[in-house]
Design a protein around this motif. Structure first.
Motif, mmCIF file in Angstrom:
data_model
loop_
_atom_site.group_PDB
_atom_site.id
_atom_site.type_symbol
_atom_site.label_atom_id
_atom_site.label_comp_id
_atom_site.label_asym_id
_atom_site.label_seq_id
_atom_site.Cartn_x
_atom_site.Cartn_y
_atom_site.Cartn_z
ATOM 1 N N ASN A 39 0.712 -0.972 -0.067
ATOM 2 C CA ASN A 39 0.027 0.136 -0.008
ATOM 3 C C ASN A 39 0.877 1.082 -0.139
ATOM 4 O O ASN A 39 0.557 2.263 -0.457
ATOM 5 C CB ASN A 39 -0.876 -0.165 1.390
ATOM 6 N N MET A 40 2.124 1.152 0.591
ATOM 7 C CA MET A 40 3.009 2.414 0.806
ATOM 8 C C MET A 40 3.935 2.624 -0.395
ATOM 9 O O MET A 40 4.589 1.583 -0.765
ATOM 10 C CB MET A 40 3.435 2.280 1.980
ATOM 11 N N PHE A 101 -2.081 8.626 1.363
ATOM 12 C CA PHE A 101 -2.393 7.681 2.445
ATOM 13 C C PHE A 101 -3.852 7.485 2.594
ATOM 14 O O PHE A 101 -4.631 7.950 3.714
ATOM 15 C CB PHE A 101 -1.926 8.169 3.683
ATOM 16 N N ASN A 102 -4.696 6.939 1.735
ATOM 17 C CA ASN A 102 -6.073 6.845 1.617
ATOM 18 C C ASN A 102 -6.811 7.785 1.878
ATOM 19 O O ASN A 102 -7.655 7.585 2.988
ATOM 20 C CB ASN A 102 -6.420 5.383 2.675
ATOM 21 N N MET A 104 -6.008 10.461 3.584
ATOM 22 C CA MET A 104 -5.903 11.076 4.985
ATOM 23 C C MET A 104 -5.215 12.438 5.010
ATOM 24 O O MET A 104 -5.580 13.260 5.706
ATOM 25 C CB MET A 104 -4.861 10.148 5.838
ATOM 26 N N VAL A 105 -4.363 12.839 3.959
ATOM 27 C CA VAL A 105 -3.694 14.004 3.980
ATOM 28 C C VAL A 105 -3.688 14.685 2.530
ATOM 29 O O VAL A 105 -3.974 13.583 1.576
ATOM 30 C CB VAL A 105 -2.187 13.751 4.311
ATOM 31 N N ASN B 142 -6.221 1.542 6.344
ATOM 32 C CA ASN B 142 -6.616 2.941 6.028
ATOM 33 C C ASN B 142 -6.193 3.889 6.762
ATOM 34 O O ASN B 142 -5.954 5.119 6.538
ATOM 35 C CB ASN B 142 -8.183 2.709 6.314
ATOM 36 N N LEU B 145 -1.437 6.341 8.674
ATOM 37 C CA LEU B 145 -0.868 7.591 8.934
ATOM 38 C C LEU B 145 -1.337 8.277 10.395
ATOM 39 O O LEU B 145 -0.414 8.452 11.404
ATOM 40 C CB LEU B 145 -0.964 8.469 7.830
ATOM 41 N N PRO B 146 -2.661 7.966 10.584
ATOM 42 C CA PRO B 146 -3.078 8.500 12.053
ATOM 43 C C PRO B 146 -2.563 7.694 13.189
ATOM 44 O O PRO B 146 -2.173 8.215 14.261
ATOM 45 C CB PRO B 146 -4.672 8.467 11.949
#
Lengths: 508, 170
Positions: A39-40, A101-102, A104-105, B142, B145-146
């Motif tokens: 994923n990364m 990141f899915n 997120m950012v 998912n 990162l958090p």
């Protein structure tokens, strides 16, 4: 040294053994780990390069502090260099766009601009705090580590595309600031500031978290873009409006807008002076970044009314109470409430120029206010002396260079051209006029006229009054260099405001 | 009446009783012990809702670590004369009574009025998302990162505590 190293190695061994043990026990773990790898990809890591860079830097400084004795100078040097590297990464990621990141950012553009702002704020704060901490015999590397950690939090807030990340960023930033406010453990005012900030801050954060929980409950997602796009066709409108209201209260607390401003003067007065500067600029900018992400495109008239009210009250109360102050740090505290009010005008205007105006204002305000707190920290003597207006009498002859720099900063804060503060206010007022809020712009102009009084009171005290001899401590050449850079920047931005504005225009 | 409902009522009643007993105790140590009982009851309620992970965490973190902390603080502080804690009736207390009355009324109305249908039945999805595997998978995919950001948050908190508690000033 050696035993510490051995301890470190054994810890490492312990962790690897742990993971091996777990992977035998849980068959799923290996598949999860493989998932992470697929994923990364490195592109995503590069996209959040500013955040990664500050994080790495803070861990390096943490290791330096724990492994090397007498490491303050080294930590300081590494921090300064690392923050320059972060600035470089922030600028190189500006061209990017989209999310990582899915979702997120958000990357590039807006987040990069704020990353530049936060790294400059951290850099200036670190430079000023070195002199200050040496003066107070408290030059500990942990101070720099905490500044860096809270910078990570600010960057996470500004690049958040998800409410969870927004919350974690806010907490990371706030927890470090609570500790920094109480850094001088043996000083009563510092303890008071830390406790007040912590209790009220925790209260405000819980408001924010309840708001996020309600919005999540009503929409089923924490993705900010999704929520904003689908806001109009949601059924549970009561939950959403209560949730948004609570989020608004939490953020309004962090920017110190009236009526959530009670903590501001006490905390700014009691905290170590460079930390006050960092709180007034970095933390405020981070909260405003969240405000802009969430509310700049809002068409709801209720939110607009609330923002207008907050901004009008902040401008009036902040400016009028600031007149009566005798302590310089407290005066700047009240003035920062007023500045939050000006920036809220841009938010209430809710248009493109309003957003750019807020960003421009934040940059100008960051330079001016960290500079002002920096000069105050250089003039301040041991045990919180030299902080009253009376102590500044005759400073123009005693310390001509510092007095001249402080005078320019005060002119800029008051919004007198040709300095950057003037154009910050100008763009925000234009944005207000463009969206039919002329009366709010007029109120802003009137209150800035009031503010000229107390800013110039300091200038008058410095140049036109005679004062007693007071003790000064040595100012390092580095601090002078940074102050001169600040002056050049605010004059440069003031003379060529379009240079910044064209960059801001490129943000989608 | 299924066994689940019977367990729920048993646990719910003991949770309420222990919560009330915790508030009205004069002795702080006894009060804390009732709080532990209350936490265990909550953990069982989480289990009934198929939230295994939260149930375990509730026992490990709250009933375990945090309660030990509470007990230590109370025993170290040596609170002494508990009669000093008695407060006379005053304006502030009246407001507190009023507010708790309003909240009670709200809860009663919320329960009596016809609730939204989705609250009544538990969807089969809920069984899946409550498991440890599902939480682990979503944390590492998912919410990677958090999750990492939280680790920094904890590190920052540790550094902060060391600075505030241990640093020696000259």
């Amino acid at each position: 040294m050696q035993d510490k190293f051995i301890m470190f190695l054994s810890l490492f061994k312990f962790y690897t053994r742990d993971i091996l043990f777990l992977s035998q026990k849980i068959p799923n773990l290996s598949s999860i780990l493989i998932n992470i790898h697929t994923n990364m990809n490195t592109n995503e890591l590069f996209a959040i390069a500013p955040i990664i860079s500050v994080t790495t830097l803070s861990i390096i400084v943490l290791l330096i502090e724990s492994l090397i004795k007498k490491s303050e100078r080294l930590s300081f040097g590494v921090t300064v260099i690392g923050l320059f590297v972060t600035m470089y990464f922030s600028i190189t990621t500006f061209e990017l766009s989209g999310t990582a990141f899915n979702q997120m950012v958000t990357i590039g553009g807006f987040a990069s601009i704020f990353s530049v702002l936060f790294s400059v704020a951290a850099l200036l704060t670190v430079v000023f705090s070195k002199d200050y901490l040496q003066k107070e015999n408290a030059n500990f590397g942990e101070f720099y580590i905490l500044i860096l950690f809270s910078t990570i939090g600010m960057m996470l807030m500004a690049s958040a595309a998800d409410l969870i990340l927004l919350f974690i960023g806010l907490e990371l930033m706030s927890i470090c600031l609570y500790v920094l406010a109480g850094f001088f453990r043996n000083r009563q005012s510092s303890n008071e500031a830390a406790l007040k900030y912590f209790l009220l801050g925790a209260f405000a954060t819980s408001f924010l978290l309840y708001g996020i929980a309600l919005v999540y409950g009503a929409t089923g997602t924490t993705n900010i873009n999704y929520i904003i796009q689908n806001l109009s066709n949601m059924n549970n409108s009561l939950f959403i409006s209560v949730g948004i209201g609570l989020i608004l209260i939490g953020l309004a607390f962090k920017v110190g807008a009236v009526p959530f401003h009670m903590w501001v003067p006490d905390v700014y007065q009691g905290s170590p002076t460079p930390v006050s500067g960092f709180m007034a600029t970095g933390a405020k900018a981070a909260a405003f970044s969240a405000f802009v992400i969430l509310f700049i495109n809002s068409t709801s008239s209720e939110i607009k009314t609330v923002l207008i009210l907050l901004s009008a009250l902040s401008m009036i109360a902040g400016n009028i109470i600031a007149i009566a102050q005798t302590n310089v740090k407290r005066m700047l505290g009240y003035s920062s409430i007023a500045h939050a009010g000006y920036m809220l005008i841009g938010l209430a205007a809710a248009n493109q120029l309003g957003r750019d105006g807020i960003l421009f204002y934040l940059f100008a305000y960051m330079l001016m206010n960290i500079g002002a707190f920096g000069v105050i920290s250089l003039i301040e003597a041991n045990e919180e002396k030299n902080l009253q207006f009376d102590d500044y009498k005759g400073l123009g002859t005693k310390k001509p260079a510092l007095a001249a720099i402080l005078a320019i900063l005060m002119f800029s804060l008051a919004g007198i051209p040709p300095f950057a503060g003037f154009f910050g206010k100008y763009y925000i007022f234009i944005a207000a006029v463009n969206s039919n809020l002329t009366w709010l712009a007029i109120l802003g102009v009137l209150t800035s006229v009031i503010s000229v009084y107390y800013y110039l009171k300091l200038v008058v005290a410095m140049y036109f009054k005679e004062g007693e001899e007071i003790l000064f401590s040595k100012v390092s050449p580095l601090s002078y260099l940074v102050l001169i850079a600040i002056i050049i920047l605010i004059t440069g931005i003031g003379v060529y405001p379009s240079s910044i504005l064209t960059i801001l225009n490129q943000i989608p | 009446m299924s066994i689940e409902v019977i367990i729920f009522f048993l646990v719910a009643i003991s949770a309420i009783v222990s919560a009330v007993l915790m508030v009205i105790q004069r002795n702080p140590v006894k009060s804390v012990l009732f709080m532990i009982v209350n936490f265990f009851c909550l953990a069982i309620i989480y289990l009934l809702l198929h939230a295994q992970f939260i149930a375990i965490i509730q026992i490990l973190v709250y009933a375990g670590a945090i309660m030990v902390l509470f007990l230590f603080v109370i025993m170290l502080l040596n609170l002494g004369d508990e009669s000093l804690l008695k407060e006379k009736a005053n304006f502030r207390k009246m407001i507190a009574y009023l507010l708790s009355g309003v909240i009670l009324l709200e809860l009663i109305i919320g329960i009596i009025l016809p609730p939204n249908t989705f609250l009544q039945t538990q969807s089969p999805e809920a069984v899946k998302i409550g498991s440890v595997e599902a939480i682990g998978a979503s944390l590492f995919n998912n919410y990677l990162l958090p999750f990492e950001a939280v680790s920094i948050l904890l590190l920052a908190a540790i550094v902060g505590v060391v600075v505030l508690a241990k640093k020696k000033f000259k």
